[in-house]
Write a protein that holds these residues in place. Structure first.
Motif, short mmCIF file in Angstrom:
data_model
loop_
_atom_site.label_atom_id
_atom_site.label_comp_id
_atom_site.label_asym_id
_atom_site.label_seq_id
_atom_site.Cartn_x
_atom_site.Cartn_y
_atom_site.Cartn_z
N ALA A 1 8.98 29.47 79.93
CA ALA A 1 10.04 28.45 79.88
C ALA A 1 9.49 27.16 80.49
N SER A 2 9.88 26.04 79.91
CA SER A 2 9.45 24.73 80.44
C SER A 2 10.32 24.36 81.65
N ASP A 3 9.86 23.40 82.43
CA ASP A 3 10.65 22.98 83.60
C ASP A 3 12.02 22.44 83.19
N SER A 4 12.08 21.72 82.08
CA SER A 4 13.39 21.18 81.68
C SER A 4 14.34 22.32 81.26
N SER B 1 13.09 29.27 90.54
CA SER B 1 12.37 30.47 90.08
C SER B 1 13.33 31.51 89.50
N CYS B 2 14.50 31.54 90.07
CA CYS B 2 15.54 32.50 89.73
C CYS B 2 16.13 32.26 88.34
N ALA B 3 16.06 31.00 87.88
CA ALA B 3 16.66 30.63 86.59
C ALA B 3 15.69 30.82 85.43
N VAL B 4 14.43 31.18 85.73
CA VAL B 4 13.40 31.29 84.68
C VAL B 4 13.75 32.36 83.62
N PRO B 5 14.23 33.57 84.01
CA PRO B 5 14.57 34.55 82.97
C PRO B 5 15.64 34.06 81.99
N LEU B 6 16.70 33.43 82.51
CA LEU B 6 17.74 32.92 81.61
C LEU B 6 17.18 31.81 80.72
N ALA B 7 16.35 30.94 81.31
CA ALA B 7 15.73 29.86 80.52
C ALA B 7 14.89 30.42 79.38
N ALA B 8 14.11 31.45 79.67
CA ALA B 8 13.24 32.06 78.65
C ALA B 8 14.07 32.75 77.57
N LEU B 9 15.16 33.39 77.98
CA LEU B 9 16.04 34.06 77.01
C LEU B 9 16.69 33.02 76.07
N LEU B 10 17.18 31.93 76.66
CA LEU B 10 17.85 30.90 75.84
C LEU B 10 16.87 30.20 74.89
N ALA B 11 15.58 30.20 75.27
CA ALA B 11 14.55 29.57 74.42
C ALA B 11 14.14 30.49 73.26
N ASP B 12 14.57 31.75 73.30
CA ASP B 12 14.15 32.73 72.30
C ASP B 12 15.33 33.64 71.94
N GLN B 13 16.46 33.01 71.60
CA GLN B 13 17.72 33.75 71.48
C GLN B 13 17.74 34.84 70.41
N ASP B 14 17.07 34.58 69.29
CA ASP B 14 17.12 35.56 68.20
C ASP B 14 16.61 36.93 68.64
N ARG B 15 15.63 36.91 69.51
CA ARG B 15 15.02 38.16 69.99
C ARG B 15 16.02 39.07 70.73
N PHE B 16 17.03 38.46 71.34
CA PHE B 16 17.96 39.22 72.20
C PHE B 16 19.36 39.36 71.60
N ARG B 17 19.53 38.83 70.39
CA ARG B 17 20.87 38.77 69.81
C ARG B 17 21.55 40.15 69.77
N GLY B 18 22.76 40.20 70.31
CA GLY B 18 23.56 41.43 70.27
C GLY B 18 23.13 42.51 71.25
#
Length: 316
Positions: free
Chosen positions: A257-260, A280-297
């Motif tokens: 995930a990028s800093d922004s 640091s704590c927000a990195v997992p959510l940031a990475a998930l939101l950057a790759d949403q199709d992978r986690f859909r449903g």
């Protein structure tokens, strides 16, 4: 030298052992965030842990497991972050001294925390060499036992208790996401998931500006961190060798995930969940939101690793 990784019964014993030192942290949900993400997210809130971070688990386990003759001399480490506070507190609760080598540029809030928990701070220049030299001198002078922040079996065993609780409390997860810096949390998480439910996919998440775990994972060899540059100050450290072995064995991927994106995710958690998290704590959510199709449903567990943020320096 082959050191066997902790077994499930080792992790369960560690969980029993550290009960007086930790909270069983809650799992929280946010229908708004789950809707935005397109999947069901269960947040394991280690920002509510003692010392404000999951680090309380590993440090406590390592301290309690010391032999009596080691305890009498105390413990030592070098850390500019949450491990410093966690070890100082665990030592004080156990009634033993702690010597914490901290770089002179460590955040004031972290120095204050270490002093508040009874740690004796030894300041040094802000280089890894200076930290290691100061630690060596301290150990020689005091006879204290060095407790590393992440690349240590007792620490990994303690960090694994976080995922143990998450999977016990939320059995039907498809995926668990954790941040990765030194890798103690991700290594321990992958181990606990492997034992409790090997069908759970464990994914590490990392800032683009400190992507040594990502590089190491894809090159299949340990690549050290050089000149990390990210707002996620807790993840600027190099991945540990033992943790890399665990990641190679039990982690299916590492996402960036990028800093922004990290700042946006952090903002979202503050706004929708009304809780304090560090970058640091927000990195997992940031990475998930950057790759949403992978986690859909899917049902996704996210470990919110800590909430020690300098409120005067919030990035929004």
């Amino acid at each position: 030298m082959k050191i066997p990784f902790p077994s499930l019964s080792d992790i369960q014993a560690a969980h029993e052992r550290i009960q007086p030192f930790i909270h069983r942290t809650p799992i929280m949900t946010s229908s708004a965030i789950s809707e935005i993400a397109g999947c069901e997210i269960f947040f394991k809130c280690e920002n509510f842990q003692k010392v404000g971070a999951f680090k309380a688990r590993g440090a406590s386990n390592a301290v309690v497991k010391l032999a009596e003759f080691q305890k009498s001399k105390g413990v030592a480490t070098h850390s500019s972050g949450n491990h410093a506070a966690a070890l100082a507190r665990a030592a004080t609760v156990a009634g033993i001294p702690s010597y914490i080598v901290m770089p002179s540029n460590a955040p004031e809030i972290k120095k204050k925390a270490v002093k508040g928990y009874g740690g004796i701070i030894i300041e040094c220049e802000p280089t890894l060499e200076a930290r290691e030299t100061a630690l060596e001198e301290t150990v020689k002078k005091t006879g204290a036992t060095f407790i590393p922040p992440y690349d240590n079996m007792d620490v990994i065993e303690g960090q694994a208790t976080c995922a143990l609780e998450l999977i016990e409390d939320q059995e039907d997860l498809d995926v668990v996401l954790a941040p990765v810096g030194g890798g103690g949390l991700l290594g321990g998480t992958s181990l606990a998931a492997h034992y409790l439910n090997p069908n759970i996919e464990v994914i590490g998440t990392e800032p683009q500006g400190a992507d040594d775990a990502f590089q190491s994972f894809h090159a299949n060899k340990l690549i050290p961190q050089t000149a990390p540059n990210t707002i996620a100050d807790g993840l600027r450290t190099s991945l540990g060798a033992w943790n890399f072995k665990l990641i190679q064995a039990y982690v299916s991927d590492i996402l960036l995930a990028s800093d922004s994106q990290i700042i946006d995710a952090m903002h979202l958690i503050y706004e929708r969940m009304k809780i304090v998290v560090e970058p640091s704590c927000a990195v997992p959510l940031a990475a998930l939101l950057a790759d949403q199709d992978r986690f859909r449903g899917k049902k996704v567990g996210i470990i919110l690793s800590g909430g020690n943020v300098d409120l005067g320096k919030l990035p929004f």
